[in-house]
Design a protein around this motif. Sequence first.
Motif, PDB file in Angstrom:
ATOM      1  N   VAL A   1      -4.594   6.694  14.701  1.00  0.00           N
ATOM      2  CA  VAL A   1      -3.706   6.984  15.824  1.00  0.00           C
ATOM      3  C   VAL A   1      -2.750   8.130  15.522  1.00  0.00           C
ATOM      4  CG1 VAL A   1      -3.860   4.673  16.803  1.00  0.00           C
ATOM      5  CG2 VAL A   1      -2.028   5.184  15.197  1.00  0.00           C
ATOM      6  N   GLY A   2      -2.870   8.699  14.336  1.00  0.00           N
ATOM      7  CA  GLY A   2      -2.090   9.878  14.004  1.00  0.00           C
ATOM      8  C   GLY A   2      -0.677   9.614  13.545  1.00  0.00           C
ATOM      9  N   GLN A   3      -0.405   8.438  13.029  1.00  0.00           N
ATOM     10  CA  GLN A   3       0.937   8.123  12.571  1.00  0.00           C
ATOM     11  C   GLN A   3       1.008   7.943  11.064  1.00  0.00           C
ATOM     12  OE1 GLN A   3       2.276   4.722  14.735  1.00  0.00           O
ATOM     13  NE2 GLN A   3       2.447   5.828  16.645  1.00  0.00           N
ATOM     14  N   ALA A   4       0.054   8.485  10.348  1.00  0.00           N
ATOM     15  CA  ALA A   4       0.066   8.352   8.898  1.00  0.00           C
ATOM     16  C   ALA A   4       1.250   9.135   8.327  1.00  0.00           C
ATOM     17  CB  ALA A   4      -1.241   8.861   8.305  1.00  0.00           C
ATOM     18  N   LYS A   5       1.975   8.505   7.455  1.00  0.00           N
ATOM     19  CA  LYS A   5       3.145   9.132   6.843  1.00  0.00           C
ATOM     20  C   LYS A   5       2.971   9.126   5.337  1.00  0.00           C
ATOM     21  CE  LYS A   5       6.285   7.448  10.393  1.00  0.00           C
ATOM     22  NZ  LYS A   5       7.455   6.631  10.667  1.00  0.00           N
ATOM     23  N   ASP A   6       3.637  10.067   4.700  1.00  0.00           N
ATOM     24  CA  ASP A   6       3.647  10.046   3.247  1.00  0.00           C
ATOM     25  C   ASP A   6       4.420   8.828   2.792  1.00  0.00           C
ATOM     26  OD1 ASP A   6       2.215  12.390   3.015  1.00  0.00           O
ATOM     27  OD2 ASP A   6       4.015  13.644   2.961  1.00  0.00           O
ATOM     28  N   SER A   7       3.921   8.197   1.767  1.00  0.00           N
ATOM     29  CA  SER A   7       4.558   6.994   1.258  1.00  0.00           C
ATOM     30  C   SER A   7       5.845   7.347   0.526  1.00  0.00           C
ATOM     31  CB  SER A   7       3.616   6.258   0.309  1.00  0.00           C
ATOM     32  OG  SER A   7       4.266   5.159  -0.271  1.00  0.00           O
ATOM     33  N   PRO A   8       6.915   6.593   0.769  1.00  0.00           N
ATOM     34  CA  PRO A   8       8.157   6.827   0.032  1.00  0.00           C
ATOM     35  C   PRO A   8       8.072   6.276  -1.391  1.00  0.00           C
ATOM     36  CG  PRO A   8       8.421   4.974   1.493  1.00  0.00           C
ATOM     37  CD  PRO A   8       7.052   5.551   1.771  1.00  0.00           C
ATOM     38  N   ILE A   9       6.989   5.590  -1.703  1.00  0.00           N
ATOM     39  CA  ILE A   9       6.821   4.982  -3.025  1.00  0.00           C
ATOM     40  C   ILE A   9       6.230   6.017  -3.978  1.00  0.00           C
ATOM     41  CG2 ILE A   9       5.617   3.191  -4.326  1.00  0.00           C
ATOM     42  CD1 ILE A   9       5.653   1.527  -1.736  1.00  0.00           C
ATOM     43  N   ASP A  10       6.865   6.169  -5.104  1.00  0.00           N
ATOM     44  CA  ASP A  10       6.394   7.090  -6.132  1.00  0.00           C
ATOM     45  C   ASP A  10       5.300   6.374  -6.919  1.00  0.00           C
ATOM     46  OD1 ASP A  10       5.961   8.815  -8.219  1.00  0.00           O
ATOM     47  OD2 ASP A  10       8.044   8.894  -8.876  1.00  0.00           O
ATOM     48  N   SER A  11       4.044   6.692  -6.630  1.00  0.00           N
ATOM     49  CA  SER A  11       2.936   5.975  -7.258  1.00  0.00           C
ATOM     50  C   SER A  11       2.896   6.187  -8.765  1.00  0.00           C
ATOM     51  CB  SER A  11       1.604   6.386  -6.635  1.00  0.00           C
ATOM     52  OG  SER A  11       1.401   7.767  -6.756  1.00  0.00           O
ATOM     53  N   GLU A  12       3.357   7.319  -9.230  1.00  0.00           N
ATOM     54  CA  GLU A  12       3.386   7.568 -10.674  1.00  0.00           C
ATOM     55  C   GLU A  12       4.397   6.633 -11.352  1.00  0.00           C
ATOM     56  OE1 GLU A  12       4.387  11.297 -13.546  1.00  0.00           O
ATOM     57  OE2 GLU A  12       3.138  11.698 -11.778  1.00  0.00           O
ATOM     58  N   ALA A  13       5.542   6.431 -10.730  1.00  0.00           N
ATOM     59  CA  ALA A  13       6.554   5.526 -11.277  1.00  0.00           C
ATOM     60  C   ALA A  13       6.055   4.080 -11.252  1.00  0.00           C
ATOM     61  CB  ALA A  13       7.851   5.648 -10.495  1.00  0.00           C
ATOM     62  N   VAL A  14       5.332   3.716 -10.204  1.00  0.00           N
ATOM     63  CA  VAL A  14       4.779   2.364 -10.118  1.00  0.00           C
ATOM     64  C   VAL A  14       3.760   2.153 -11.232  1.00  0.00           C
ATOM     65  CG1 VAL A  14       3.374   0.805  -8.716  1.00  0.00           C
ATOM     66  CG2 VAL A  14       5.208   2.123  -7.655  1.00  0.00           C
ATOM     67  N   ALA A  15       2.899   3.134 -11.443  1.00  0.00           N
ATOM     68  CA  ALA A  15       1.893   3.034 -12.502  1.00  0.00           C
ATOM     69  C   ALA A  15       2.548   2.895 -13.867  1.00  0.00           C
ATOM     70  CB  ALA A  15       0.968   4.243 -12.468  1.00  0.00           C
ATOM     71  N   THR A  16       3.577   3.682 -14.117  1.00  0.00           N
ATOM     72  CA  THR A  16       4.289   3.607 -15.392  1.00  0.00           C
ATOM     73  C   THR A  16       4.935   2.238 -15.575  1.00  0.00           C
ATOM     74  OG1 THR A  16       4.725   5.981 -15.280  1.00  0.00           O
ATOM     75  CG2 THR A  16       6.089   4.695 -16.787  1.00  0.00           C
ATOM     76  N   ALA A  17       5.546   1.724 -14.526  1.00  0.00           N
ATOM     77  CA  ALA A  17       6.180   0.408 -14.594  1.00  0.00           C
ATOM     78  C   ALA A  17       5.145  -0.687 -14.830  1.00  0.00           C
ATOM     79  CB  ALA A  17       6.955   0.134 -13.306  1.00  0.00           C
ATOM     80  N   MET A  18       4.009  -0.598 -14.153  1.00  0.00           N
ATOM     81  CA  MET A  18       2.950  -1.597 -14.333  1.00  0.00           C
ATOM     82  C   MET A  18       2.418  -1.583 -15.765  1.00  0.00           C
ATOM     83  SD  MET A  18       2.298  -3.368 -11.578  1.00  0.00           S
ATOM     84  CE  MET A  18       0.625  -3.892 -11.736  1.00  0.00           C
ATOM     85  N   LEU A  19       2.194  -0.388 -16.303  1.00  0.00           N
ATOM     86  CA  LEU A  19       1.706  -0.290 -17.678  1.00  0.00           C
ATOM     87  C   LEU A  19       2.727  -0.858 -18.656  1.00  0.00           C
ATOM     88  CD1 LEU A  19       0.011   3.220 -17.624  1.00  0.00           C
ATOM     89  CD2 LEU A  19      -1.111   0.986 -17.803  1.00  0.00           C
TER      90      LEU A  19
ATOM     91  N   SER B   1      -5.431  -1.603   3.709  1.00  0.00           N
ATOM     92  CA  SER B   1      -6.347  -0.496   3.992  1.00  0.00           C
ATOM     93  C   SER B   1      -6.649  -0.414   5.484  1.00  0.00           C
ATOM     94  CB  SER B   1      -7.634  -0.626   3.184  1.00  0.00           C
ATOM     95  OG  SER B   1      -8.410  -1.702   3.631  1.00  0.00           O
ATOM     96  N   TYR B   2      -6.733  -1.572   6.156  1.00  0.00           N
ATOM     97  CA  TYR B   2      -6.914  -1.550   7.610  1.00  0.00           C
ATOM     98  C   TYR B   2      -5.690  -0.974   8.291  1.00  0.00           C
ATOM     99  CZ  TYR B   2     -11.290  -4.137   7.636  1.00  0.00           C
ATOM    100  OH  TYR B   2     -12.589  -4.512   7.468  1.00  0.00           O
ATOM    101  N   GLY B   3      -4.514  -1.316   7.815  1.00  0.00           N
ATOM    102  CA  GLY B   3      -3.291  -0.766   8.384  1.00  0.00           C
ATOM    103  C   GLY B   3      -3.225   0.738   8.227  1.00  0.00           C
ATOM    104  N   LEU B   4      -3.598   1.225   7.063  1.00  0.00           N
ATOM    105  CA  LEU B   4      -3.596   2.671   6.825  1.00  0.00           C
ATOM    106  C   LEU B   4      -4.654   3.368   7.668  1.00  0.00           C
ATOM    107  CD1 LEU B   4      -3.094   2.681   2.962  1.00  0.00           C
ATOM    108  CD2 LEU B   4      -1.422   3.309   4.712  1.00  0.00           C
ATOM    109  N   ALA B   5      -5.827   2.726   7.793  1.00  0.00           N
ATOM    110  CA  ALA B   5      -6.885   3.308   8.629  1.00  0.00           C
ATOM    111  C   ALA B   5      -6.430   3.391  10.077  1.00  0.00           C
ATOM    112  CB  ALA B   5      -8.158   2.476   8.512  1.00  0.00           C
ATOM    113  N   LEU B   6      -5.738   2.363  10.531  1.00  0.00           N
ATOM    114  CA  LEU B   6      -5.233   2.356  11.909  1.00  0.00           C
ATOM    115  C   LEU B   6      -4.186   3.451  12.101  1.00  0.00           C
ATOM    116  CD1 LEU B   6      -5.234   0.989  14.679  1.00  0.00           C
ATOM    117  CD2 LEU B   6      -3.467  -0.542  13.821  1.00  0.00           C
ATOM    118  N   GLN B   7      -3.289   3.587  11.139  1.00  0.00           N
ATOM    119  CA  GLN B   7      -2.276   4.644  11.236  1.00  0.00           C
ATOM    120  C   GLN B   7      -2.926   6.022  11.258  1.00  0.00           C
ATOM    121  OE1 GLN B   7       0.380   4.058   7.940  1.00  0.00           O
ATOM    122  NE2 GLN B   7       1.752   2.769   9.126  1.00  0.00           N
ATOM    123  N   ALA B   8      -3.922   6.214  10.411  1.00  0.00           N
ATOM    124  CA  ALA B   8      -4.596   7.510  10.363  1.00  0.00           C
ATOM    125  C   ALA B   8      -5.341   7.783  11.668  1.00  0.00           C
ATOM    126  CB  ALA B   8      -5.568   7.548   9.189  1.00  0.00           C
TER     127      ALA B   8
END
Length: 72
Positions: A46-64, A37-44
Amino acid sequence: MTNLMTMAVVDKQDILEELKQGNTTVLKGLPASVAMSYGLALQAEVGQAKDSPIDSEAVATAMLGRMKTEEK
């Protein structure tokens, strides 16, 4: 309670300032989710926040799915 909130904000700003200077040792001992969360806050900040290449829906399905197989 307000003092705790103010303290948390000040601490967060101090940690972000240290990270901006390249001091990653301030993250040692923190849970991975907090460090991220600190890393993401830092990216945001300094303006370097990027969309995550990770499909959070697929991760959630896999975890379940994994949780279901571990229950058996």
